[in-house]
Scaffold this active site. Sequence first.
Site, PDB file in Angstrom:
ATOM      1  N   GLN A 237      48.435  45.126 -18.733  1.00  0.00           N
ATOM      2  CA  GLN A 237      47.587  46.163 -19.313  1.00  0.00           C
ATOM      3  C   GLN A 237      47.081  47.138 -18.255  1.00  0.00           C
ATOM      4  OE1 GLN A 237      45.673  43.040 -22.417  1.00  0.00           O
ATOM      5  NE2 GLN A 237      44.639  45.000 -22.452  1.00  0.00           N
ATOM      6  N   ARG A 384      39.764  42.137 -27.303  1.00  0.00           N
ATOM      7  CA  ARG A 384      39.529  43.339 -28.110  1.00  0.00           C
ATOM      8  C   ARG A 384      38.056  43.736 -28.040  1.00  0.00           C
ATOM      9  NH1 ARG A 384      43.225  44.953 -32.997  1.00  0.00           N
ATOM     10  NH2 ARG A 384      42.569  47.093 -33.199  1.00  0.00           N
ATOM     11  N   CYS A 385      37.600  43.924 -26.831  1.00  0.00           N
ATOM     12  CA  CYS A 385      36.167  44.058 -26.614  1.00  0.00           C
ATOM     13  C   CYS A 385      35.951  44.684 -25.256  1.00  0.00           C
ATOM     14  CB  CYS A 385      35.557  42.662 -26.676  1.00  0.00           C
ATOM     15  SG  CYS A 385      34.229  42.307 -25.561  1.00  0.00           S
ATOM     16  N   GLU A 760      38.249  48.807 -30.345  1.00  0.00           N
ATOM     17  CA  GLU A 760      37.575  47.523 -30.331  1.00  0.00           C
ATOM     18  C   GLU A 760      36.385  47.441 -31.261  1.00  0.00           C
ATOM     19  OE1 GLU A 760      37.338  47.698 -26.203  1.00  0.00           O
ATOM     20  OE2 GLU A 760      39.255  46.706 -25.913  1.00  0.00           O
TER      21      GLU A 760
END
Lengths: 806, 163
Positions: A237, A384-385, A760
């Site tokens: 990522q 996802r944060c 997110e």
Amino acid sequence: MNDLTPSREERTENLKGLGCSRKRVEDARFTQGKGNYVDDIKMPGMLFGDFVRSPYAHARVKNINSEEALKVPGVLAVLTAKDLEPLGLHWMPTLAGDKQMVLADGKVLFQGQEVAFVVATDRYAAADGIEAVEVEYEELPVVVDPFKALDPDAPVLREDLEGQTEGAHGPRKHHNHIFLWEAGDKEATESVLASADVVAEEMVYYHRTHPCPLEPCGCVASMDKVNGKLTLWGTFQAPHAVRTVASLISGIAEHNIRVISPDIGGGFGNKVGVYPGYVCSIVASIVTGKPVKWIEDRMDNLMATAFARDYWMKGKIAATKEGKITGLWCHTTADHGGFDACADPTKFPAGFMNICTGSYDIPVAYLGVDGVYTNKAPGGVAYRCSFRVTEAAYFIERMIEILAIELNMDAAELRRINFIKKEQFPYQSALGWEYDSGDYHTAWEKALKAVDYEGLRKEQAERVEAFKRGETRKLLGIGLTHFTEIVGAGPVKNCDILGLGMFDSCEIRIHPTGSAIARLGTISQGQGHATTFAQILASEIGLPADSITIEEGDTDTAPYGLGTYGSRSTPVAGAATAMAGRKIRAKAQMIAAYLLEVHDDDVEWDVDRFAVKGAPERFKTMAEIAFAAYNQAIPGIEPGLEAVSYYDPPNMTYPFGAYICVMEIDVDTGVHEIRQFYALDDCGTRINPMIIEGQVHGGVTEALAIAMGQEIAYDEMGNVKTGTLMDFFLPTAWETPNYTTDHTTTPSPHHPIGAKGVGESPNVGGVPAFSNAVHDAFRAFGLRQSHMPHDHWRIWKTAHDLGLHG
Amino acid sequence: MAKQHYTLTVNGEQRDVLCEPRELLIHTLREQLDITGPHVGCETSHCGACTVEINGKSVKSCTVFTAQANGADVTTIEGLGSPDGLHVLQEKFREHHGLQCGYCTPGMITRAHRLLQENPNPTEEEVRFGIAGNLCRCTGYQNIVKSILAAAAEMNAAKEAAE
């Protein structure tokens, strides 16, 4: 003289720029099976590496015997810590300032830990080799409870740190303690709590879970010994950060390393960190002189790479009798497993947990977070944060509900009277953030109206009465949430990872015929960057999005950037894209003025062209300007039309939203049914509404999974009980409801196009919405707090403990 | 382990392969035949990223030996659509944003293709049940279901027009 048709509206539409639901350019490839993921990479002579993993959660490694394994056909090498030690690669730094064993160095600290790396001609031979490696273990006492880990006589987990009283984030107060991180004013908060009308106190646990992207982690390392260059393809990522870290730990000069992130099959935070598989593949390629592939399987993924959450959050919230919140106190015990392998900005060892005052105007607050080692997998990644904002949002949204119970007050009204007001922005929070913008009351009223909140409460009250009369066994829960996100990390002055400032970048080259390529420091994992970044540029430079190629993920070609996670792509790289576009436009203006034989100040921008002020029929389109930039000698102006922007954001962005979940719960079976889920998001300027809606659907579904069933569970021996998709809950289409999406638009005042990021938000807001619905269903029967995930058994148990089974 | 010779028809073409009897079909497809559309997501039949058709049935190719597929007719995502254009399902997934990262998509579309053969006019509920063996982590399924229903409607309209 030029023709003024087509109209300005037609020209704008033709660009497919900001605000349009442009279809994705990625999809023709993906729908035909022509994506190129890391496991699709095939090179001549490529070998396959795989791990011998520890069956024990805590044990001494007495001996590793590879003799039989090396006799297995196809097995070429077995690497152990002893082989890596001379290279200094048996340990590696984590992104959180800790260090982690690459291969077991004398002991193992969690089940599934990497013990030896078998290199073979293919994955079957590697699997045979793994079976043949003999490892002698001596079991040690296991600690899975973070509170027991801090007992004075708890076993020492990290013997390598023994005697070290100073960690990466300050003093360590115990041999299993990592850090204490504090924010706010402890004394003032405690004094408010001592004199408050009402104080609600509760332990809120956000359980351990896992991002579990459908594609597991993996890489291919190829060391070209002739020219000394290492190429590393992988599920990264943050490819540039991987290159820098790879250079620092391997000693290979950074210009001799090329990191490429091909298509990535979902990331959700799982693919930010650096894992032993990457290091071992590189070493194996150096040793064998051949490309080496490592692809983890699902069990490896769930057991070893990057868990998320595992925060025990003890909260106290003070208020007046009328419900005005006067103070918030939180102490969190953070279970990091065997190594602290979070991917948080350096100055924030508990991420942005200090956003835990949420959407509310709370005058005084205190947060303390103690990080603890246990015999579990390392990590603490942001699933996802944006760095622990999910934990923070869950904490405050539960505390608000518990306070509403304490005050015997409606939870929607309690939120309403405590929201930060529109006129208070920019708002300085008690825990140190400056919220850039917001309009919470408008969003809240819109959401309550959309679901007919009053009608729902009436129905709920009737249902409770009917239940008490024995006419139904189903309860109705109304799960409210108003969340505030903090994304777009971040300003270099306070955000870095391992010293790398968290700016991002975009480089644009305009081609002579009026098309372009833009490269960014980010990398899409499904977010559709190739589609949306072209839209931002189209609106900035007036070339159609369809004529703009977006390229990411190759460190040899893309400008340096910190990658895609924490909803930072739009706030940071999106801003860089707009700023680079504006540089292009500034040069284009000079060229246009020259071509039109007027002064620079006498032309103005109009959608896709510069026109002479007051004479719109005299213009040069961006395509014409591009051609001239390369083909005409213009005095005082260099040929070409290119620009690069490195954008250091002045502040974070603060998207927010109002989510409401209406849930039916069968008291006798614990089975739930989502009757309605309404999601209102305010992510500022909306670039592509179709993609935003898709992000919300997906994020809420991940929230559904987390709140209602997904968990990384351990037994007391430290065995992972949820190592396959049979045990680890991922919702199917059958369990997933339809969602209603909605929005308000409050642009960010400091972002060049006013965008805030959205990826997110649905996970951050979704988890408390589902969990609050479960709790709300039982509120009339005295439930204050129960732990997630609310699977059927736990819901049944809650009903049972409340005496609802007669 | 001695290698064996197997013959399969893959996307209409006869393919000969040499592999160990323990080799899984997904690995033969991906590594020997360079058919990389089907993906590996779990290796336990739960996620469906590896879904292919074997003799007209949806099958998770991560838990089938190539030996078991000897002589069989195998269709993968690469066998849908044509050089001239996308299959209507592929087109509808694009139109309705039925995919994000794309990893589940080949298996999902291959499954949807078989589902519409079995039930050309499914309800939303039947679609949701019919694709419950295929996991997606990105989309929340809402747009996948929409894509499949739209494809069914278009395929049925085309069939009616042809009759």
